[in-house]
Design a protein around this motif. Structure first.
Motif, short mmCIF file in Angstrom:
data_model
loop_
_atom_site.label_atom_id
_atom_site.label_comp_id
_atom_site.label_asym_id
_atom_site.label_seq_id
_atom_site.Cartn_x
_atom_site.Cartn_y
_atom_site.Cartn_z
N GLU A 240 -23.51 -31.44 15.81
CA GLU A 240 -24.47 -32.46 16.23
C GLU A 240 -25.54 -32.68 15.16
OE1 GLU A 240 -25.52 -28.56 18.40
OE2 GLU A 240 -23.73 -29.74 17.91
N ARG A 241 -25.92 -31.61 14.45
CA ARG A 241 -26.90 -31.78 13.37
C ARG A 241 -26.28 -32.48 12.17
NH1 ARG A 241 -31.05 -26.61 13.01
NH2 ARG A 241 -31.74 -26.68 15.19
N SER A 242 -25.05 -32.08 11.81
CA SER A 242 -24.35 -32.77 10.72
C SER A 242 -24.18 -34.24 11.06
CB SER A 242 -22.97 -32.14 10.49
OG SER A 242 -23.07 -30.83 10.00
N GLY A 243 -23.79 -34.50 12.33
CA GLY A 243 -23.55 -35.88 12.74
C GLY A 243 -24.79 -36.74 12.64
N THR A 244 -25.94 -36.20 13.06
CA THR A 244 -27.19 -36.96 12.97
C THR A 244 -27.56 -37.24 11.52
OG1 THR A 244 -27.99 -35.96 15.03
CG2 THR A 244 -29.63 -36.97 13.59
N PHE A 245 -27.38 -36.23 10.66
CA PHE A 245 -27.68 -36.43 9.25
C PHE A 245 -26.78 -37.50 8.64
CE2 PHE A 245 -26.36 -35.20 4.88
CZ PHE A 245 -27.53 -35.54 4.22
N LEU A 246 -25.49 -37.43 8.93
CA LEU A 246 -24.55 -38.41 8.36
C LEU A 246 -24.82 -39.81 8.90
CD1 LEU A 246 -21.30 -36.25 8.51
CD2 LEU A 246 -22.58 -36.89 6.47
N GLU A 247 -25.21 -39.88 10.16
CA GLU A 247 -25.54 -41.19 10.73
C GLU A 247 -26.74 -41.80 10.00
OE1 GLU A 247 -26.81 -43.13 15.06
OE2 GLU A 247 -26.12 -41.05 14.92
N ARG A 248 -27.74 -41.00 9.71
CA ARG A 248 -28.90 -41.49 8.96
C ARG A 248 -28.51 -41.89 7.54
NH1 ARG A 248 -33.64 -37.50 8.82
NH2 ARG A 248 -34.86 -39.38 8.40
N LEU A 249 -27.62 -41.08 6.93
CA LEU A 249 -27.19 -41.37 5.56
C LEU A 249 -26.39 -42.67 5.50
CD1 LEU A 249 -27.56 -39.97 2.83
CD2 LEU A 249 -25.36 -38.85 3.17
N GLY A 250 -25.82 -43.08 6.63
CA GLY A 250 -25.10 -44.34 6.67
C GLY A 250 -26.00 -45.55 6.62
N ASP A 251 -27.29 -45.35 6.86
CA ASP A 251 -28.25 -46.45 6.77
C ASP A 251 -28.60 -46.72 5.31
OD1 ASP A 251 -30.47 -48.20 8.12
OD2 ASP A 251 -31.52 -46.97 6.64
N GLU A 252 -28.49 -47.96 4.90
CA GLU A 252 -28.66 -48.32 3.48
C GLU A 252 -30.02 -47.89 2.93
OE1 GLU A 252 -28.63 -52.34 0.66
OE2 GLU A 252 -28.14 -52.46 2.79
#
Length: 473
Positions: A386-398
């Protein structure tokens, strides 16, 4: 909570969570999930050399018998050899192996008659599983029918196709350790004329990872090769579906570079690789088509099928761990090498050594000529999904992405198939993805020099850890 989980290739987890009822339940769920197929009722069963594997294989055989299948015991053999036997018979297959992970863990790999199961098949198995924690009564074990010749047929797959002198005079150290292919690899290379020295045979399981190399393995290989007695060192992971090859100087050749050399040697036109493979494939590979997928052999196999359906010629796939999947038949010296769409260690070892000899050059010089750059990888352990997922979701934002990578450059490209792969200036890339097998965030980097690639990974994990801690707080 059970550690058992489907990862990039098969089910894996702690031995204590797999032995007994859980392995019986998962195997039974597999048999139930395929029971509506076209009446095929044979299953071939194989295993690696872990202490826990024979017992788990016997449990799988009992589950097969209770499900109305005929269990055929192929013994200890490479996973690709078991897959080949399943295809020959038109049978299902279950391989008991934890691949490269430590001996306190093990797993199951499932095959249909035409190859590895898909992600959809995994969903069907889980749907048929029910509550594995509830336990149950296993029937009395039923001995499986022995099949001692599957390994020999796998040997002949290559000895019948390649010329008997393709490795004549090549000096090779075969690091045998505990790979299930340790004797087969020695015999096969000898049959092609190589001068073989078996080394490092072990009665204790050695978890050889062909992608994330252990420091002790790197040191051992460097020590063996330091005297200059060998042109190459070769070995494979526990179930021999991933190769490891080092050059005469003891430098380990990256798995995707082995795949590149092998695909060229075989005359492949289209290659399918996960996003973690190096960009040299597009830059200098010389292929008509390069398709990138998520990490995991099921995704590579699906990509190969799509490429063939779109009219591609000879198709192959390979991964950063070196496993090579032959998606279509290829012709070698007027003979046909049939497709084997599952990870294989033997073919890339043979083809890489043969390619260097055919070019009249050292393996070191052959790899240098490819200008494949350098790659590095590492992981941030104890990072829940869940922590990795949140980080990757944020990193997907330009906007977040641009600010995050500002200390190392500007993002030029982004691939979000599996995590976030960011292309930077100077031919560099940095890639973050959550592990499919463990609570880890993985970081991969590509650069012109090994030091630059390592520096990128080091920075990436430090920056990711800081960002994850901040978001958690």
């Amino acid at each position: 909570m059970s550690s058992l989980k489907f990862g990039t290739s098969g089910l894996r987890g702690l031995v204590t969570d797999l032995v007994g009822w859980p392995s019986y339940a998962y195997a039974s769920a597999f048999f139930r999930s395929v029971s509506a197929d076209d009446g095929r009722r044979d299953v071939v069963i194989g295993r690696d050399l872990r202490d826990s594997s024979p017992g788990i294989a016997a449990t799988v055989a009992s589950a097969a018998a209770a499900s109305g299948f005929t269990a055929i015991d192929c013994g200890a053999l490479p996973t690709p050899a078991l897959a080949l036997e399943a295809m020959r018979r038109g049978a299902y297959a279950v391989m008991v192996t934890g691949s490269h992970i430590p001996e306190d863990r093990n797993g199951l790999k499932f095959y249909r008659p035409d190859g590895e199961i898909t992600k959809d098949d995994e969903i069907a198995i889980l749907a048929a599983l029910g509550d594995v924690t509830a336990g149950g009564q296993m029937p009395t074990s039923v001995p499986a029918t022995p099949e001692p010749d599957a390994v020999e047929r796998y040997h002949r797959r290559y000895s019948d196709i390649f010329a008997p002198d393709i490795l004549k005079g090549v000096r090779v150290a075969v690091y045998q350790q505990s790979s299930v292919a340790r004797d087969l690899l020695t015999e096969l290379l000898t049959s092609f004329g190589a001068n073989i020295e078996p080394i490092g045979r072990s009665n204790k399981f050695v978890p050889i990872d062909t992608e994330a190399h252990r420091p002790e393995d790197i040191a051992f290989i460097a020590e063996v090769m330091a005297a200059g007695d060998y042109d190459a060192l070769v070995t494979a992971d526990g179930d021999a579906d991933r190769p490891l090859v080092a050059d005469g100087a003891g430098r380990i050749v990256r798995g995707d570079v082995l795949g590149l050399i092998t695909a060229r040697y075989l005359g492949v036109e289209a290659v399918v690789v996960p996003v973690t493979a190096g960009s040299a494939l597009e830059r200098s590979g010389g292929f008509n088509q390069v398709v990138r997928t998520k990490v995991g052999s099921p995704f590579v196999i699906a990509g190969m099928e799509q490429a063939k359906a779109a009219g591609a010629g000879a198709v192959a796939g390979f991964e950063a761990n070196g496993g090579f999947l032959l998606g279509s038949d290829v012709t070698i010296g007027g003979k046909i090498l049939p497709a084997l769409p599952t990870r294989d260690a033997m073919l890339p070892i043979l083809a890489t050594l043969a390619a260097a000899r055919a070019a009249g050059t050292s393996l070191t010089d052959l790899v240098t000529s490819l200008d494949a750059g350098e790659m590095a990888s590492d992981r941030l352990p104890n990072t829940p999904s869940e922590r990795s997922g949140t980080f990757l979701e944020r990193l997907g934002d330009e906007h977040f992405r641009a600010e995050f990578v500002r200390p190392i450059g500007s993002p030029h490209t982004v691939d979000q198939q599996d995590g976030i792969r960011i292309g930077l200036d100077g031919g560099r890339t940095i890639h973050f993805r959550a592990s499919g097998n463990a609570p880890e965030l993985r970081c991969y980097a590509e650069a012109k020099t090994a030091q630059d690639a390592q520096d990128l990974v080091r920075w990436g994990l430090t920056a990711a850890a800081a960002s994850i801690t901040k978001q958690a707080g």
